[in-house]
Design an enzyme around this catalytic site. Structure first.
Site, mmCIF file in Angstrom:
data_model
loop_
_atom_site.group_PDB
_atom_site.id
_atom_site.type_symbol
_atom_site.label_atom_id
_atom_site.label_comp_id
_atom_site.label_asym_id
_atom_site.label_seq_id
_atom_site.Cartn_x
_atom_site.Cartn_y
_atom_site.Cartn_z
ATOM 1 N N ASP A 123 -7.561 -9.913 3.608
ATOM 2 C CA ASP A 123 -6.318 -10.672 3.591
ATOM 3 C C ASP A 123 -6.087 -11.339 4.940
ATOM 4 O O ASP A 123 -6.459 -10.801 5.979
ATOM 5 C CB ASP A 123 -5.130 -9.735 3.354
ATOM 6 C CG ASP A 123 -4.941 -8.810 4.548
ATOM 7 O OD1 ASP A 123 -5.727 -7.855 4.673
ATOM 8 O OD2 ASP A 123 -4.058 -9.075 5.391
ATOM 9 N N GLY A 157 -6.663 -5.874 9.112
ATOM 10 C CA GLY A 157 -6.767 -6.678 7.908
ATOM 11 C C GLY A 157 -8.074 -7.438 7.868
ATOM 12 O O GLY A 157 -9.061 -7.017 8.482
ATOM 13 N N GLU A 158 -8.086 -8.553 7.091
ATOM 14 C CA GLU A 158 -9.287 -9.405 6.954
ATOM 15 C C GLU A 158 -10.428 -8.706 6.226
ATOM 16 O O GLU A 158 -11.556 -9.197 6.239
ATOM 17 C CB GLU A 158 -9.855 -9.850 8.319
ATOM 18 C CG GLU A 158 -8.929 -10.571 9.230
ATOM 19 C CD GLU A 158 -9.601 -10.907 10.576
ATOM 20 O OE1 GLU A 158 -10.812 -10.668 10.743
ATOM 21 O OE2 GLU A 158 -8.895 -11.428 11.449
ATOM 22 N N GLY A 159 -10.193 -7.517 5.674
ATOM 23 C CA GLY A 159 -11.298 -6.756 5.101
ATOM 24 C C GLY A 159 -12.139 -6.055 6.151
ATOM 25 O O GLY A 159 -13.194 -5.495 5.841
#
Lengths: 338, 338
Positions: A162, A303-305
């Protein structure tokens, strides 16, 4: 998942040259992947990572430590290879795509970025529904499209990430509504709020929950309190589960998207692995609601995976050990005394 | 470690495109490695793994779930590539050597196995000192020789592993003596004892501690209550610290060897990373004595350096992120609002 392969994998783990159970969680991971992939040799070499980005109208309430233009700037950073997930995707030899669901300021064309611009960010969930039903459908579909591409590319595992300034507020609001929790239980510092900032964030979430009311239907909650990128993540998770692709769930935001997915379609839970326990305090409640025991607890909260990417080598190690270790009989090693 | 590189690494972490601190423990790992390696670009691509094996006379007391011949059989399994650590070394592209310090039955020549046979296993520590001073010296030297080879090969990180049926009894006895703990605090199931077996093991350790008495000198304790492979691990850890090679410490056995090393030479602590919290319950006390916070807690309890090998990708990810992420200025991303 296929119980026959799962059970065969359990039997194999029992005869490998190690005390039974001594690989701990790695044994469970290999067994679950064998069942999910319907294979005697589970593998997560082929991994598809998709980052979903979108802006959040609730930023008007001053709930983030970072300015809203960072969402678009980070989309460019993903494309140019400088973000954490970009580095990790190269490091792990995984494919990476970026889907911009909608930013306040449109992002210029960038290679590797799919520009959908469903809306210029969501509406302010503290005062009105974040998304229209049409926007929710379009975001869910965008996630399902990613799952379809992952399946077509032969992905053995999916990681969703995300990006969206303000999205810990959105995710906390969603989790509160789905779990009947109070805003102060789930509001956290996000990218770096101080105690006063967290308290204000909880107050904003509380207003949103009052406005939203009692509707617990997962997709209704998603539309009222969600975000474009979170809805797309929900769509991607449901799409992967439907296509029998295991998913390695990232931190707080992706876990909330997974919670929406599991509430909508409980069988989706069987395709989920949980990568890490985020430093964001609300994550614990969300994980507990899915009886999830993440593999890592390193205080990550980016975040961002990125947490899922960092955990991926654990799954790869679990597969290598499961597939390549010798058995007691094969290696001529005496087993445990009866 | 070099404080200049450590501080430069801290400054770099603060300007990478992520909320400050959001990579959690991975930031600390990169910063520590930068200081240890004296480098602005820390790397653990070149890893040397050494497995130290030896037999334990205390097996005469019936303290293991596995028969003693397994030590030698597993040495062959290491050499033939079927053991967990063999699989992991290939998977991680690390070099692997095996050092047999001494087994009850000599092991035939095997490629990749250094046969030292200092003694046909240790004496039974419950009734007499496990090793002579000469044996302790020879085993410490064998470990130092490995550190020298690792340095000569340009290793950026060292992982030591253990193999020795009975060695959780030995390690628990060592830890009890060094930490002034009771046998029942540190005796655990090892490869799979039931409650009655653990209770018997604690009784055996208690006898050894009574025989040993009050001497807390680390090398005296090592000789009286140790094992050949544990002494060699201590020598390897001291040798790596002296040669400025960071060490990724495995589980219970290697942590006890590290504890002996740190008691002997406190500065050695600065070169240690801790990979995982073992399922063996005594590990917690040993870790706490070194103020160690391991990266993983997956219920692993296999030994062989396998937990360290499984944790290695976390260090590699930490380095990749530290070295390759863009800065806020470089990527044109707005930083946190003041």
């Amino acid at each position: 998942p296929d119980d026959r392969f799962r059970n065969e994998a359990l039997e194999r783990q029992a005869v490998l040259t190690k005390p039974p159970g001594s690989l701990g969680r790695l044994e469970e991971v290999a067994v679950e992947l064998a069942g999910q992939q319907g294979s005697g040799r589970p593998s997560v070499d082929q991994v598809h990572i998709a980052i979903f980005a979108g802006d959040h109208g609730v930023c008007a309430e001053g709930i983030s430590a970072f300015p809203q233009e960072v969402t678009g700037q980070m989309i460019a950073n993903f494309a140019h290879g400088g973000a954490a997930i970009s580095v990790m995707a190269r490091h792990l030899d995984a494919t990476l795509e970026v889907i911009n669901l909608g930013t306040v300021t449109p992002v210029p064309d960038l290679q590797g970025v799919n520009q959908l611009q469903i809306a210029p960010g969501t509406a302010n969930l503290a005062v009105e529904p974040a998304m229209t039903p049409h926007q929710v459908s379009a975001a869910l579909q965008a996630g399902d499209d990613v799952a379809e591409r992952a399946a077509a590319a032969g992905a053995q595992l999916f990681i969703g990430g995300d990006m969206g300034i303000g999205n810990t507020t959105t995710a906390a609001a969603l989790a509160c509504a789905l779990l009947d929790a109070s805003a102060s239980d789930l509001a956290g510092p996000g990218t770096g709020l101080d105690a006063q900032g967290v308290s204000h964030k909880a107050e904003v979430i509380g207003r949103a929950l009052t406005r939203h009311g009692d509707n617990r239907d997962p997709l209704a909650v998603l539309g009222s309190l969600g975000g474009l990128e979170i809805a797309a993540l929900t769509g991607a998770i449901l799409g992967c589960a439907a296509r029998r692709i295991p998913v390695l769930v990232d931190g707080f935001i992706v876990s909330v998207a997974a919670l929406v997915a599991v509430r909508q379609q409980p069988v989706a839970r069987q395709w989920l692995h949980f990568s890490h326990r985020s430093g964001e305090p609300g994550h614990n409640r969300v994980l507990a609601a899915m009886e999830a025991q993440p593999l890592l607890d390193l205080g990550m909260r980016l975040g961002e995976g990125s947490g899922a990417a960092v955990a991926l080598p654990l799954l790869r190690s679990a597969c290598a050990l499961h597939n390549d270790m010798a058995s007691f009989a094969g290696a001529g090693v005496s087993n445990k005394e009866a």
